[in-house]
Scaffold this active site. Structure first.
Site: not given
Ligand SMILES: [Zn+2]
Length: 422
Positions: A91, A319, A357, A359, A362, A388
């Site tokens: 920015d 963002d 999820c 990820c 998880c 996460h």
């Molecule tokens: Zn997750």
């Protein structure tokens, strides 16, 4: 070639496209994790790569104060300094000057402000903000603007919008005259990428063909025979539309910014305390006035449901600090709604944080363990929660892109939206 934007699919208002920058090909619409001081808080670069982050943000105000632009430039710009070989956007520093620093004094030339770190006095102008961003070396940089406060009366908003327009013209002029000074301009983007990362990064990107083309273009810049000024990629400067909550002023700001001419346009000055319905209204009306063939970036937005909603309206880039900031406060976004992991009811909970999820958090840890880490104020808790939440955001955008590709955006998007609401 510094930037190219290709739109593949436009069912309704949503757009699915590819944004090619010197360091990466970005699938849009895209969510950009915020790395304020060249660090996405609590998440290391290798994990960001695994999560599929294609582009991250850096804040010029913070990096200018610490460690300083010359230091970053000397270490190869942000890409070399933080060992990140995908795309970066910085920015202009304007927003932080107006929101963080004290005793700021604004005039036509620029703004004098005191550092929030040590109280030292500094001056930002369109020219010095461009100089700083060229030194930091992000792929995409932003014009220096004034973020109008909310609420503000019409004459104040007009005055501020007009100043932003004059600053945009000065930003562009300085940028065009100095863009060859970007740390990687002479040798191309690839020079600051370590060889091992270069090969691994290619395989991980979605649709790496364009990425390879860009790297090939950068590589050719290294060969004396093929090295011309025009063939070496450099940064791209985006303009910013302001105009507060006034639709007519937003339209005028868009027209004046487009007249100056930029390869991409941002909508700034939103999420500054106004009601959410108003944000949506202003985004929707401003988008109508932006060129359809250029990337559109909505700055500083938003919640999971908002990033879905704005993608649906035709925003290409967003963002927000929310996923990482909320994570550090134990607030997690899941497919079943928001979870406050600090609650005692999770103390014995053997289930994963989000059963839908995939990820690394998880897959491995229980809610009971995450709750314990939070209650014990363990750093690991902040790390896992941030991983996460970012994964949830990036995954949400992946689903949005997929839905747009299938041309069924409304059903899929409203489905994702209703599931991400709590
Ligand atoms: Zn997750």
């Amino acid at each position: 070639m510094s930037l190219s934007f290709r739109i593949e699919k436009t069912p309704g208002t949503a757009r699915r496209g590819q944004l090619l920058t010197p360091h990466a090909e970005i699938e849009t619409p895209v969510f950009m994790p915020v790395g304020t001081v060249a660090s996405v808080k609590a998440v290391s670069q290798d994990i960001l790569e695994d999560l599929g982050a294609q582009i991250i943000l850096g804040n010029t105000y913070h990096l200018y104060l610490r460690p300083g632009v010359d230091t970053v430039r000397g270490l190869g710009g942000l890409h070399g300094f933080m060992s990140w070989n995908r795309a970066i956007l910085t920015d202009s520093g304007g927003f932080q000057v107006f929101s963080l620093s004290e005793l700021r004094k604004l005039n036509e030339e620029g703004v004098t402000f005191r550092s929030h770190l040590d109280g030292s006095s500094h001056f930002f102008s369109p020219e010095s903000a461009m100089e700083a961003q060229i030194g930091l070396g992000a792929d995409i940089i932003m014009a220096f603007d004034e973020c109008t406060e909310y609420p503000a009366d019409q004459s104040r908003v007009r005055e501020s919008m007009e100043l932003t327009a004059r600053w945009a013209a000065r930003s562009k002029k300085y940028f065009e005259e100095h863009k060859h000074k970007v740390p990687w301009a002479r040798v191309g983007a690839d020079a600051f990428v370590r060889p091992a990362e270069r090969s691994s990064a290619r395989g991980q990107l979605e649709g790496s063909t364009g990425q390879e083309q860009i790297h090939a273009a950068a590589d050719s810049g290294l060969r004396p025979s093929g090295r011309t000024k025009a063939s070496v990629p450099t940064q791209s400067l985006f303009g910013i539309v302001q105009g507060g909550m006034d639709r007519a002023l937003r339209k005028e700001s868009a027209e004046r910014t487009i007249e100056i001419g930029f390869p991409g346009y941002a909508i700034g000055g939103l999420s500054v305390g106004e009601p959410r319905e108003l944000t949506r209204e202003i985004v929707e009306s401003t988008l109508e006035h932006l060129p359809k063939d250029k990337p559109r970036y909505l700055m500083g937005v938003g919640t999971p449901e908002e990033i879905v909603e704005y993608s649906n309206l035709g925003v290409d880039m967003m963002d927000c600090v929310l996923p990482t900031r909320a994570a550090r406060h134990g607030l997690l976004f899941t497919s079943e709604g928001k979870v406050s992991i600090k609650q005692a009811r999770f103390a014995q909970d053997q289930g994963p944080l989000d059963p839908n999820c995939d990820c690394r958090v998880c897959r491995r840890y229980t809610r009971a363990y995450l709750r314990h880490l939070y209650a014990s104020n363990e750093v690991l808790g902040q790390v896992l929660n941030s991983v996460h939440n970012l994964s949830f955001y990036l995954d949400t955008m992946r689903r949005v892109r997929h839905a747009i590709s299938l041309g069924e955006e409304s059903r899929f998007l409203s489905d994702i939206w209703s599931r991400s609401k709590s």
